[in-house]
Design a protein around this motif. Structure first.
Motif, mmCIF file in Angstrom:
data_model
loop_
_atom_site.group_PDB
_atom_site.id
_atom_site.type_symbol
_atom_site.label_atom_id
_atom_site.label_comp_id
_atom_site.label_asym_id
_atom_site.label_seq_id
_atom_site.Cartn_x
_atom_site.Cartn_y
_atom_site.Cartn_z
ATOM 1 N N ALA A 123 19.565 71.512 -34.230
ATOM 2 C CA ALA A 123 20.997 71.343 -34.488
ATOM 3 C C ALA A 123 21.758 71.764 -33.232
ATOM 4 C CB ALA A 123 21.436 72.179 -35.675
ATOM 5 N N LEU A 124 22.610 70.873 -32.748
ATOM 6 C CA LEU A 124 23.414 71.125 -31.551
ATOM 7 C C LEU A 124 24.867 71.257 -31.965
ATOM 8 C CD1 LEU A 124 23.670 71.381 -28.487
ATOM 9 C CD2 LEU A 124 23.642 68.884 -28.336
ATOM 10 N N THR A 125 25.482 72.388 -31.616
ATOM 11 C CA THR A 125 26.817 72.734 -32.099
ATOM 12 C C THR A 125 27.748 73.006 -30.924
ATOM 13 O OG1 THR A 125 25.892 73.701 -34.122
ATOM 14 C CG2 THR A 125 28.112 74.390 -33.500
ATOM 15 N N GLY A 126 29.010 72.576 -31.075
ATOM 16 C CA GLY A 126 30.024 72.850 -30.065
ATOM 17 C C GLY A 126 30.968 71.681 -29.939
ATOM 18 N N VAL A 127 31.585 71.542 -28.754
ATOM 19 C CA VAL A 127 32.410 70.361 -28.515
ATOM 20 C C VAL A 127 31.483 69.158 -28.399
ATOM 21 C CG1 VAL A 127 34.239 71.697 -27.411
ATOM 22 C CG2 VAL A 127 32.435 70.685 -26.006
ATOM 23 N N PRO A 128 31.961 67.939 -28.674
ATOM 24 C CA PRO A 128 31.052 66.804 -28.834
ATOM 25 C C PRO A 128 30.399 66.264 -27.563
ATOM 26 C CG PRO A 128 33.164 66.425 -29.955
ATOM 27 C CD PRO A 128 33.337 67.609 -29.075
ATOM 28 N N ALA A 129 30.817 66.667 -26.382
ATOM 29 C CA ALA A 129 30.334 66.010 -25.166
ATOM 30 C C ALA A 129 28.825 66.108 -25.005
ATOM 31 C CB ALA A 129 31.045 66.584 -23.946
ATOM 32 N N ALA A 130 28.259 67.295 -25.207
ATOM 33 C CA ALA A 130 26.808 67.431 -25.079
ATOM 34 C C ALA A 130 26.087 66.636 -26.156
ATOM 35 C CB ALA A 130 26.410 68.904 -25.145
ATOM 36 N N GLN A 131 26.665 66.601 -27.361
ATOM 37 C CA GLN A 131 26.061 65.841 -28.448
ATOM 38 C C GLN A 131 26.097 64.343 -28.160
ATOM 39 O OE1 GLN A 131 27.885 67.371 -32.155
ATOM 40 N NE2 GLN A 131 28.327 69.209 -30.970
ATOM 41 N N ASN A 132 27.186 63.878 -27.577
ATOM 42 C CA ASN A 132 27.273 62.467 -27.196
ATOM 43 C C ASN A 132 26.207 62.121 -26.156
ATOM 44 O OD1 ASN A 132 29.483 62.072 -28.866
ATOM 45 N ND2 ASN A 132 30.983 62.388 -27.242
ATOM 46 N N TRP A 133 25.998 62.989 -25.205
ATOM 47 C CA TRP A 133 25.012 62.775 -24.150
ATOM 48 C C TRP A 133 23.610 62.573 -24.749
ATOM 49 C CZ3 TRP A 133 24.638 61.683 -19.141
ATOM 50 C CH2 TRP A 133 23.518 62.068 -18.412
ATOM 51 N N VAL A 134 23.230 63.465 -25.662
ATOM 52 C CA VAL A 134 21.897 63.364 -26.260
ATOM 53 C C VAL A 134 21.809 62.132 -27.157
ATOM 54 C CG1 VAL A 134 20.163 64.541 -27.651
ATOM 55 C CG2 VAL A 134 21.674 65.878 -26.169
ATOM 56 N N THR A 135 22.845 61.875 -27.923
ATOM 57 C CA THR A 135 22.836 60.733 -28.848
ATOM 58 C C THR A 135 22.704 59.415 -28.099
ATOM 59 O OG1 THR A 135 24.177 61.948 -30.462
ATOM 60 C CG2 THR A 135 24.165 59.549 -30.632
ATOM 61 N N PHE A 136 23.421 59.272 -27.000
ATOM 62 C CA PHE A 136 23.330 58.040 -26.200
ATOM 63 C C PHE A 136 21.894 57.776 -25.765
ATOM 64 C CE2 PHE A 136 23.138 56.238 -21.887
ATOM 65 C CZ PHE A 136 23.730 55.001 -22.100
ATOM 66 N N HIS A 137 21.227 58.791 -25.239
ATOM 67 C CA HIS A 137 19.857 58.600 -24.765
ATOM 68 C C HIS A 137 18.898 58.387 -25.930
ATOM 69 C CE1 HIS A 137 20.681 59.232 -20.525
ATOM 70 N NE2 HIS A 137 21.502 60.200 -20.880
ATOM 71 N N ALA A 138 19.182 59.005 -27.070
ATOM 72 C CA ALA A 138 18.347 58.771 -28.249
ATOM 73 C C ALA A 138 18.442 57.313 -28.685
ATOM 74 C CB ALA A 138 18.777 59.695 -29.381
ATOM 75 N N GLU A 139 19.636 56.761 -28.633
ATOM 76 C CA GLU A 139 19.852 55.375 -29.043
ATOM 77 C C GLU A 139 19.237 54.379 -28.061
ATOM 78 O OE1 GLU A 139 23.906 54.334 -29.546
ATOM 79 O OE2 GLU A 139 24.158 55.439 -31.422
ATOM 80 N N ARG A 140 19.411 54.636 -26.767
ATOM 81 C CA ARG A 140 19.102 53.624 -25.764
ATOM 82 C C ARG A 140 17.648 53.613 -25.289
ATOM 83 N NH1 ARG A 140 23.487 51.120 -23.223
ATOM 84 N NH2 ARG A 140 25.176 51.016 -24.760
ATOM 85 N N ASN A 141 16.925 54.693 -25.477
ATOM 86 C CA ASN A 141 15.644 54.824 -24.796
ATOM 87 C C ASN A 141 14.441 54.897 -25.728
ATOM 88 O OD1 ASN A 141 16.863 54.797 -22.202
ATOM 89 N ND2 ASN A 141 17.453 56.936 -22.473
ATOM 90 N N GLY A 142 14.603 54.443 -26.964
ATOM 91 C CA GLY A 142 13.465 54.230 -27.838
ATOM 92 C C GLY A 142 12.776 55.470 -28.354
ATOM 93 N N TYR A 143 13.466 56.580 -28.467
ATOM 94 C CA TYR A 143 12.863 57.790 -29.022
ATOM 95 C C TYR A 143 12.728 57.654 -30.546
ATOM 96 C CZ TYR A 143 13.927 59.998 -24.522
ATOM 97 O OH TYR A 143 14.000 60.310 -23.192
ATOM 98 N N ASP A 144 11.634 58.174 -31.067
ATOM 99 C CA ASP A 144 11.425 58.197 -32.516
ATOM 100 C C ASP A 144 12.130 59.429 -33.065
ATOM 101 O OD1 ASP A 144 10.616 57.975 -35.121
ATOM 102 O OD2 ASP A 144 8.452 58.164 -34.707
ATOM 103 N N VAL A 145 13.422 59.296 -33.259
ATOM 104 C CA VAL A 145 14.239 60.427 -33.688
ATOM 105 C C VAL A 145 15.434 59.902 -34.479
ATOM 106 C CG1 VAL A 145 15.566 60.442 -31.529
ATOM 107 C CG2 VAL A 145 15.442 62.519 -32.894
ATOM 108 N N ALA A 146 15.771 60.607 -35.533
ATOM 109 C CA ALA A 146 16.978 60.307 -36.300
ATOM 110 C C ALA A 146 18.036 61.347 -35.944
ATOM 111 C CB ALA A 146 16.683 60.340 -37.795
ATOM 112 N N PHE A 147 19.308 60.959 -36.037
ATOM 113 C CA PHE A 147 20.369 61.901 -35.708
ATOM 114 C C PHE A 147 21.578 61.625 -36.590
ATOM 115 C CE2 PHE A 147 20.154 58.414 -32.687
ATOM 116 C CZ PHE A 147 21.393 57.820 -32.811
#
Length: 417
Positions: free
Chosen positions: A90-114
């Motif tokens: 769980a990543l908590t705080g302002v959304p910028a770091a969460q957006n960074w991780v989510t973008f790479h999760a979406e674009r790079n084929g990781y087997d991960v739900a968010f």
């Protein structure tokens, strides 16, 4: 004399600032932070690829200061990353770091739900998924023991255990934001009222004070935490797709910049994790985005994080129309006495129990020694079209360099943890 009496009048936020020094303070953090959960077989691999943290020594139930960096080695922004299970974070705080991780999760084929539970300023409807209460101060551990029916299990700093309040499961994270002993309690928002009532009841005989937004948003100044750094995403052509992916109404699209410091080059607002003091959270023994640049930057750091203690006479003159309260994230110019730019402020606040205004700042190494006399230009630069160093008649506030963290307990016992 009249002004002095007016400034010493005790207001609610002043009493709240005093509470985490002398008794115990309770902050309800359930509404102002965003939470994103990443879960799946590739969750750890994803986070390893997009941040500088060490995941080989990351225990279940432990939290870390999350350090994602751009290709140039500058920080995206920080956050608190909690490992809830082997493949769940769980990543908590302002959304910028969460957006960074989510973008790479979406674009790079990781087997991960968010999934993201946004903060209440942008949540369309309903309550948060989680409550989050923080208690801190000399009596915080005693309040916890009274609320949860006995002393909590021995817990390392930034590690957590589960406890119960009348059958309600609560995560107790050993933590403290103002340099004092404390816990952060996290659980289902359905239990928000019951757990808060238990903490209030337990804390009443010990002088517990509920903390509001005016006081809460000053509590990092003395502990040396620079919040919400400018994300280092706006200039690198390699991040063009990322910028297109972000909404214009996102945190990154709307984050304001104000104060007397101004540059036409947004990169002048970027920060290195080394400058922010995150070195102990960084590992360089594997590949991740920005790793080589971050490694090189370690030898190039030319600024130091300091606390600036504003001159009382200048404060009285500049802030005479204010009700004794200053709190701003604006970037103000820090100057040598000859007017040369030597740094900028990041967080300025009135600390009522000390009867002074303090600012967290980054300044050139040559002027960073405690006791150095500097000046802060206080005002709002008009922006593009006016020279960054134009003489705009801003008042100068004399300021003395002090260590960061400013609070002695934070510099010694708290940081040692």
């Amino acid at each position: 004399m009249g002004r002095a009496r007016r400034r010493r009048r005790v207001r609610g936020w002043q009493r709240e600032q005093e509470a985490w020094r002398s008794t115990v303070a309770l902050s309800d953090l359930s509404f102002h932070m965003s939470d994103t959960v990443f879960e799946g077989p590739d969750a750890t691999r994803l986070l390893r690829d997009v941040s500088a943290n060490d995941y080989d020594r990351f225990a279940i139930g432990q939290a870390k200061q999350f350090v994602p960096v751009s290709y140039d080695g500058n920080i995206i922004t920080d956050g608190i990353l909690l490992r809830e299970a082997p493949d769940r974070y769980a990543l908590t705080g302002v959304p910028a770091a969460q957006n960074w991780v989510t973008f790479h999760a979406e674009r790079n084929g990781y087997d991960v739900a968010f999934s993201t539970d946004p903060d209440s300023s942008v949540r369309r409807a309903g309550d948060p998924k989680l409550f989050r209460f923080q208690i801190q101060g000399p009596h915080a551990l005693e309040v916890a023991a009274r609320a949860f029916g006995g002393p909590l299990p021995e817990t390392k700093f930034f590690h957590s255990v589960f406890v119960d309040v009348d059958g309600r499961r609560v995560r107790a994270l050993r933590h403290g934001m103002a340099g004092q002993a404390g816990y952060e309690f996290i659980g289902s928002f359905a239990d928000h009222g019951a757990v808060k009532d238990a903490l209030l009841e337990a804390g009443e005989p010990l002088g517990l004070v509920p903390v509001g937004g005016m006081a809460y948003f000053t509590n990092g100044v003395e502990s040396g935490w620079i919040p919400t750094p400018t994300p280092a995403i706006y200039t690198d052509p390699r991040l063009a797709d990322y910028r297109r992916w972000l909404s214009a109404f996102s945190y990154e699209g709307k984050k304001p910049l104000g104060g007397s410091f101004y540059s036409d080059d947004i990169a002048d607002y970027y920060l290195s994790p080394w400058e922010l003091g995150y070195g102990r959270s960084i590992t360089l023994d594997r590949e991740f985005i920005g790793r080589d640049a971050l490694n090189e930057a370690h030898e190039l750091v030319r600024r130091r994080k300091v606390t600036l203690e504003f001159d009382a006479a200048d404060v009285a003159a500049v802030f005479d129309d204010h009700p004794g309260y200053v709190r701003t994230y604006d970037r103000h110019r820090v100057q040598a006495q000859d007017g040369a730019l030597v740094g900028m402020t990041f967080w300025t606040a009135t600390i009522a129990p000390l009867d002074r205004i303090l600012a967290l700042a980054l300044v050139d190494e040559g002027v960073a020694e405690p006791g150095t006399e500097l000046e802060v230009a206080w005002g709002e630069h008009p922006g593009h079209g006016t020279a960054p160093d134009a003489d705009l008649g801003f008042p100068r506030i004399r300021a003395t360099v002090r260590p960061s963290p400013y609070n002695e307990y934070t510099r010694t016992a708290y940081r040692a943890a």
